[in-house]
Write a protein that holds these residues in place. Structure first.
Motif, PDB file in Angstrom:
ATOM      1  N   CYS A   2       0.813  -1.112  -0.082  1.00 45.30           N
ATOM      2  CA  CYS A   2       0.148  -0.009   0.002  1.00 45.30           C
ATOM      3  C   CYS A   2       0.662   1.140   0.052  1.00 45.30           C
ATOM      4  CB  CYS A   2      -1.069  -0.076   1.075  1.00 45.30           C
ATOM      5  SG  CYS A   2      -0.288   0.179   2.932  1.00 45.30           S
ATOM      6  N   GLU A   3       2.103   1.007   0.206  1.00 46.95           N
ATOM      7  CA  GLU A   3       3.047   2.141   0.415  1.00 46.95           C
ATOM      8  C   GLU A   3       2.860   3.145   1.620  1.00 46.95           C
ATOM      9  OE1 GLU A   3       3.880   3.859  -3.397  1.00 46.95           O
ATOM     10  OE2 GLU A   3       4.051   2.163  -4.374  1.00 46.95           O
ATOM     11  N   ALA A   4       2.073   3.028   2.548  1.00 44.02           N
ATOM     12  CA  ALA A   4       2.119   3.539   3.793  1.00 44.02           C
ATOM     13  C   ALA A   4       3.353   3.589   4.440  1.00 44.02           C
ATOM     14  CB  ALA A   4       1.097   3.024   4.802  1.00 44.02           C
ATOM     15  N   ILE A   5       4.324   2.652   4.170  1.00 41.92           N
ATOM     16  CA  ILE A   5       5.705   2.493   4.695  1.00 41.92           C
ATOM     17  C   ILE A   5       6.595   2.229   3.336  1.00 41.92           C
ATOM     18  CG2 ILE A   5       7.288   1.283   6.107  1.00 41.92           C
ATOM     19  CD1 ILE A   5       5.198   0.502   7.869  1.00 41.92           C
ATOM     20  N   GLU A  48       5.801   4.275  10.140  1.00 39.91           N
ATOM     21  CA  GLU A  48       6.046   3.374  11.613  1.00 39.91           C
ATOM     22  C   GLU A  48       5.512   1.955  11.445  1.00 39.91           C
ATOM     23  OE1 GLU A  48       7.951   2.714  14.998  1.00 39.91           O
ATOM     24  OE2 GLU A  48       7.912   4.767  13.947  1.00 39.91           O
ATOM     25  N   PRO A  49       6.481   0.889  11.210  1.00 41.05           N
ATOM     26  CA  PRO A  49       5.931  -0.343  11.183  1.00 41.05           C
ATOM     27  C   PRO A  49       5.397  -0.903  12.580  1.00 41.05           C
ATOM     28  CG  PRO A  49       8.367  -0.307  10.695  1.00 41.05           C
ATOM     29  CD  PRO A  49       7.933   0.988  11.131  1.00 41.05           C
ATOM     30  N   CYS A  67       3.749  -3.530   8.020  1.00 39.08           N
ATOM     31  CA  CYS A  67       2.874  -2.236   7.595  1.00 39.08           C
ATOM     32  C   CYS A  67       1.433  -2.646   8.462  1.00 39.08           C
ATOM     33  CB  CYS A  67       2.532  -2.137   6.208  1.00 39.08           C
ATOM     34  SG  CYS A  67       1.369  -0.925   5.817  1.00 39.08           S
ATOM     35  N   GLY A  68       1.381  -1.499   9.289  1.00 38.70           N
ATOM     36  CA  GLY A  68      -0.164  -1.690  10.094  1.00 38.70           C
ATOM     37  C   GLY A  68      -1.333  -1.350   9.133  1.00 38.70           C
ATOM     38  N   THR A  69      -1.325  -1.080   8.088  1.00 41.20           N
ATOM     39  CA  THR A  69      -2.217  -0.548   7.256  1.00 41.20           C
ATOM     40  C   THR A  69      -2.651  -1.747   6.356  1.00 41.20           C
ATOM     41  OG1 THR A  69      -1.791   1.573   6.844  1.00 41.20           O
ATOM     42  CG2 THR A  69      -3.160   0.789   5.319  1.00 41.20           C
ATOM     43  N   CYS A  70      -1.723  -2.423   5.705  1.00 35.56           N
ATOM     44  CA  CYS A  70      -1.987  -3.586   4.655  1.00 35.56           C
ATOM     45  C   CYS A  70      -1.247  -4.940   5.430  1.00 35.56           C
ATOM     46  CB  CYS A  70      -1.336  -3.323   3.162  1.00 35.56           C
ATOM     47  SG  CYS A  70       0.351  -3.155   3.073  1.00 35.56           S
ATOM     48  N   SER A  72       1.555  -6.090   5.291  1.00 35.86           N
ATOM     49  CA  SER A  72       2.860  -6.683   4.461  1.00 35.86           C
ATOM     50  C   SER A  72       3.832  -6.700   5.583  1.00 35.86           C
ATOM     51  CB  SER A  72       3.164  -5.807   3.185  1.00 35.86           C
ATOM     52  OG  SER A  72       2.093  -5.679   2.344  1.00 35.86           O
ATOM     53  N   ARG A  73       4.425  -8.079   5.436  1.00 35.65           N
ATOM     54  CA  ARG A  73       5.639  -8.299   6.121  1.00 35.65           C
ATOM     55  C   ARG A  73       7.002  -7.631   5.367  1.00 35.65           C
ATOM     56  NH1 ARG A  73       7.887 -14.392   7.421  1.00 35.65           N
ATOM     57  NH2 ARG A  73       9.862 -13.609   8.722  1.00 35.65           N
ATOM     58  N   LEU A  74       7.526  -6.537   6.302  1.00 38.91           N
ATOM     59  CA  LEU A  74       8.732  -5.895   5.604  1.00 38.91           C
ATOM     60  C   LEU A  74       9.933  -6.527   5.959  1.00 38.91           C
ATOM     61  CD1 LEU A  74       7.231  -2.204   6.612  1.00 38.91           C
ATOM     62  CD2 LEU A  74       7.015  -3.683   4.446  1.00 38.91           C
ATOM     63  N   TYR A  75      10.330  -6.522   7.049  1.00 40.58           N
ATOM     64  CA  TYR A  75      11.595  -7.125   7.630  1.00 40.58           C
ATOM     65  C   TYR A  75      11.617  -7.589   8.949  1.00 40.58           C
ATOM     66  CZ  TYR A  75      11.938  -2.523  10.164  1.00 40.58           C
ATOM     67  OH  TYR A  75      11.756  -1.487  10.918  1.00 40.58           O
TER      68      TYR A  75
END
Length: 131
Positions: A2-5, A48-49, A67-70, A72-75
């Motif tokens: 979603c690109e929130a992060i 902010e993750p 990501c708290g919005t979508c 997605s696991r980032l790291y």
């Protein structure tokens, strides 16, 4: 997604590994994930993750950043080290910018999952995780 992060990293990764551990299988919903190891100082992040902590094979905490919005696991980071970041390669703008160097936790690999036979494999972590 979603690109929130948004994030980027500077410099070469310490390692790129395909991980077959059961935690990665459950967290990704597939046979393995490709992780890109970098120093925390290399990471630039906007947003902010959120985090979720589980126990890893070592018995130490594994902190998933997402990501708290979508969602997605980032790291991922280890509770034992605040300097090593393991990015999920699928979240890179260009996942082809990295190439796996080895397969770890091969002992947990699913029978139907496939890997480049030229890659070295390890039943757990390699002797030096920076390989």
């Amino acid at each position: 997604m979603c690109e929130a992060i948004r994030y980027s990293f500077r410099g070469p990764p310490k390692f790129v590994m395909q991980c077959c551990c059961k935690d990665c299988q459950k967290a990704t919903g597939t046979g393995h994930t490709t992780i890109v190891g970098i120093d925390r100082a290399q990471l630039q992040i906007t947003g902010e993750p959120r985090t979720y902590t589980v126990l890893g094979d070592s018995g130490n905490g594994v902190i998933r950043h997402f990501c708290g919005t979508c969602a997605s696991r980032l790291y991922t980071m280890s509770a034992m080290s605040d300097t090593l970041v393991m990015i999920q390669s699928g979240t890179l703008d260009d996942p082809n910018m990295v190439t796996p160097e080895c397969v770890i936790y091969k002992k947990d690999a699913l029978a139907w999952d496939r890997f480049d036979p030229a890659l070295p494999t390890f039943d757990a972590l390699p002797p030096d995780p920076a390989t």
